[in-house]
Design an enzyme around this catalytic site. Structure first.
Site, PDB file in Angstrom:
ATOM      1  N   HIS A 189      -9.124  10.593   9.668  1.00 21.38           N
ATOM      2  CA  HIS A 189      -8.941  11.063  11.051  1.00 21.38           C
ATOM      3  C   HIS A 189     -10.188  11.801  11.517  1.00 21.38           C
ATOM      4  CE1 HIS A 189      -4.913  10.032  12.581  1.00 21.38           C
ATOM      5  NE2 HIS A 189      -4.728   9.699  11.307  1.00 21.38           N
ATOM      6  N   ARG A 214       0.877  -1.179   0.000  1.00 25.53           N
ATOM      7  CA  ARG A 214       0.000   0.000   0.000  1.00 25.53           C
ATOM      8  C   ARG A 214       0.908   1.221   0.000  1.00 25.53           C
ATOM      9  NH1 ARG A 214      -2.645   0.782   5.539  1.00 25.53           N
ATOM     10  NH2 ARG A 214      -0.590   1.624   5.964  1.00 25.53           N
ATOM     11  N   HIS A 254     -40.150   6.523  27.303  1.00 29.20           N
ATOM     12  CA  HIS A 254     -39.368   5.623  26.449  1.00 29.20           C
ATOM     13  C   HIS A 254     -39.551   4.165  26.856  1.00 29.20           C
ATOM     14  CE1 HIS A 254     -36.342   8.587  24.586  1.00 29.20           C
ATOM     15  NE2 HIS A 254     -37.333   9.282  25.100  1.00 29.20           N
TER      16      HIS A 254
HETATM   17  C1  HCA Z   1       1.337   8.461  10.231  1.00 29.48           C
HETATM   18  C2  HCA Z   1       0.308   9.213   9.415  1.00 29.48           C
HETATM   19  C3  HCA Z   1      -0.793   8.346   8.867  1.00 29.48           C
HETATM   20  C4  HCA Z   1      -0.309   7.398   7.803  1.00 29.48           C
HETATM   21  C5  HCA Z   1      -1.370   6.594   7.138  1.00 29.48           C
HETATM   22  C6  HCA Z   1      -0.835   5.508   6.220  1.00 29.48           C
HETATM   23  C7  HCA Z   1      -1.841   9.348   8.314  1.00 29.48           C
HETATM   24  O1  HCA Z   1       1.130   8.295  11.427  1.00 29.48           O
HETATM   25  O2  HCA Z   1       2.348   8.040   9.685  1.00 29.48           O
HETATM   26  O3  HCA Z   1       0.353   5.213   6.242  1.00 29.48           O
HETATM   27  O4  HCA Z   1      -1.641   4.941   5.475  1.00 29.48           O
HETATM   28  O5  HCA Z   1      -2.839   9.597   8.965  1.00 29.48           O
HETATM   29  O6  HCA Z   1      -1.574   9.897   7.243  1.00 29.48           O
HETATM   30  O7  HCA Z   1      -1.418   7.619   9.920  1.00 29.48           O
HETATM   31 CU    CU Z   2      -3.299   8.316  10.569  1.00 36.14          CU
END
Ligand code: HCA
Ligand code: CU
Length: 397
Positions: A212, A141, A304
């Site tokens: 996030h 990935r 309820h």
């Molecule tokens: C990190 C950031 C990451 C990477 C996500 C990934 C993000 O902690 O390195 O490698 O797919 O939010 O971009 O978690």
């Molecule tokens: Cu992340």
């Protein structure tokens, strides 16, 4: 050139409790706890388990190695910077999946990496080719970190090059929880647009979304991503991760099961998993946390409970049995006769006379006003107390 994990084209879930989750400030899972978490995730039927970044410490390296050799059905993944030494360490652990990340925004390239886009792409593709040559079966990935705030042309160019070099999955990372469904920066449009660009270049990787939760929209964005064509969704137990964390695993799996009609996960193991992770991450499960929180299936107000006792659907859109839990009717200051009758039935005491029941309900309301919930185990004692006082009231009169 469509790359698929396994035969089915259904949505895959990647759990990152042991990688992203361990980036929660102050959280660290001992090696045996990491193994226990991975085994539970595997028993639930999680497709991919991201186990950590093995270059960070020897302890993490050993945990990743251990999990990769513990004969799980899940694909075991490791996180890696875009450097060959990280790839070597991950491959030595025996993982079947490596997630490589490297940010390609103009700002990061010029101020942090001090590189132009083409040399960054060369480094990324070089590392991907290296990993694929060392293990042709490896799933790779590539994540352009902070994907959604990077210049789209940069992301599209690096994604095409990464897939041509051997990447199977491109992950769209909303690293800062910036996306908003329905706005001009949303996951649905992003996934669609990137997929279109990739198709034009005749590359067709799987698309992952890593959302996030800074704005509390991680799950909404992940669903938007699925609607746009994403194949893999990242999540973690309790949504653990940097800052406000990422998509919560239990919420994601429950939605995919109850609403998207996937039947591939054993959700009844979720409470056990959450208790384990909560304990070892010192993160209390909020009482009102969806699906898993103590109150998630507890009805309170009299109106309820009255309606829910007739048919729970009046106040439930999810059946607690989906995760092996029971609905509860709270006994507190809000309780009415329906809650009391329900509770009395549970303790086999539904033959009390109406006068006594009124006294018991009054007692429950008085205790509840002090701001606490009465446990079912307290009820027999409350009944005794009320019987006793009724008896003495009668004698006194
Ligand atoms: C990190 C950031 C990451 C990477 C996500 C990934 C993000 O902690 O390195 O490698 O797919 O939010 O971009 O978690
Ligand atoms: Cu992340």
């Amino acid at each position: 050139m469509k790359k698929k994990i396994g035969a089915s084209n259904l949505i895959k879930v990647l759990d990152s409790t042991l990688r992203e989750g361990e980036q929660t400030p102050g959280v660290y899972f001992d090696r045996h706890i990491k193994l226990a978490v991975a085994q539970l995730l595997d028993a639930i039927g999680i497709d991919i388990i991201e186990t950590g970044h093995p270059t960070v410490t020897e302890d993490i390296r050993s945990a990743v190695h251990n999990i990769a050799h513990s004969k799980l059905n899940a694909i075991v993944a490791a996180h890696s910077r875009s450097v060959k030494s990280d790839i070597d360490t991950a491959l030595e652990c025996g993982v079947g999946f490596i997630g490589i990340f490297y940010c390609v925004s103009d700002e990061r390239l010029s101020t942090v990496f001090k590189k132009d886009l083409d040399s960054a792409i060369e480094q990324i593709t070089d590392v991907i080719r290296y990993a694929k040559e060392k293990n042709p079966k490896l799933l790779i990935r590539y994540t352009p970190e902070d994907t959604v705030r990077s210049q789209f042309e940069n992301v599209s160019k690096v994604a095409v090059a990464a897939v041509k070099a051997g990447a199977d999955i491109i992950s769209i990372a909303d690293t800062t929880g910036y996306m908003i469904p329905g706005s001009d920066h949303n996951m649905y449009d992003y996934v669609k647009k990137l997929n279109e660009e990739l198709h034009k270049e005749n590359v067709d990787p799987m698309i992952a979304v890593h959302c996030h939760n800074d704005r509390g929209l991680a799950l909404a964005n992940a669903l938007d991503g699925i609607r746009g064509g994403a194949n893999i969704v990242d999540a973690s137990v309790l949504g653990l991760g940097e800052r406000a964390g990422i998509v919560d695993l239990a919420q994601l799996l429950t939605l995919l099961t109850a609403d998207y009609k996937y039947h591939k996960w054993n959700l009844s193991l979720l409470p056990e998993l959450y208790n384990l992770v909560s304990k070892h991450s010192n993160s209390a499960i909020p009482l009102n946390f969806p699906i898993i929180g103590e109150n998630a299936f507890t009805h309170c107000a009299g109106v309820h409970t009255h309606a829910a006792a007739i048919n729970p659907m009046h106040y439930e859109s999810l059946n607690p049995q989906i995760v092996g839990r029971q609905r509860k009717f709270a006994l507190d200051h809000m309780s009415g006769m329906a809650s009391l009758n329900y509770a009395l039935k549970l303790i086999d005491q539904n033959d009390l006379d109406d006068e006594l029941k009124k006294d018991i309900l009054q007692e429950i309301k008085t205790i509840g006003q002090k701001g606490r919930l009465i446990e079912l185990s307290e009820l027999p004692h409350i009944i005794e107390v009320c019987k006793h006082h009724k008896h003495y009231k009668q004698i006194a009169n």
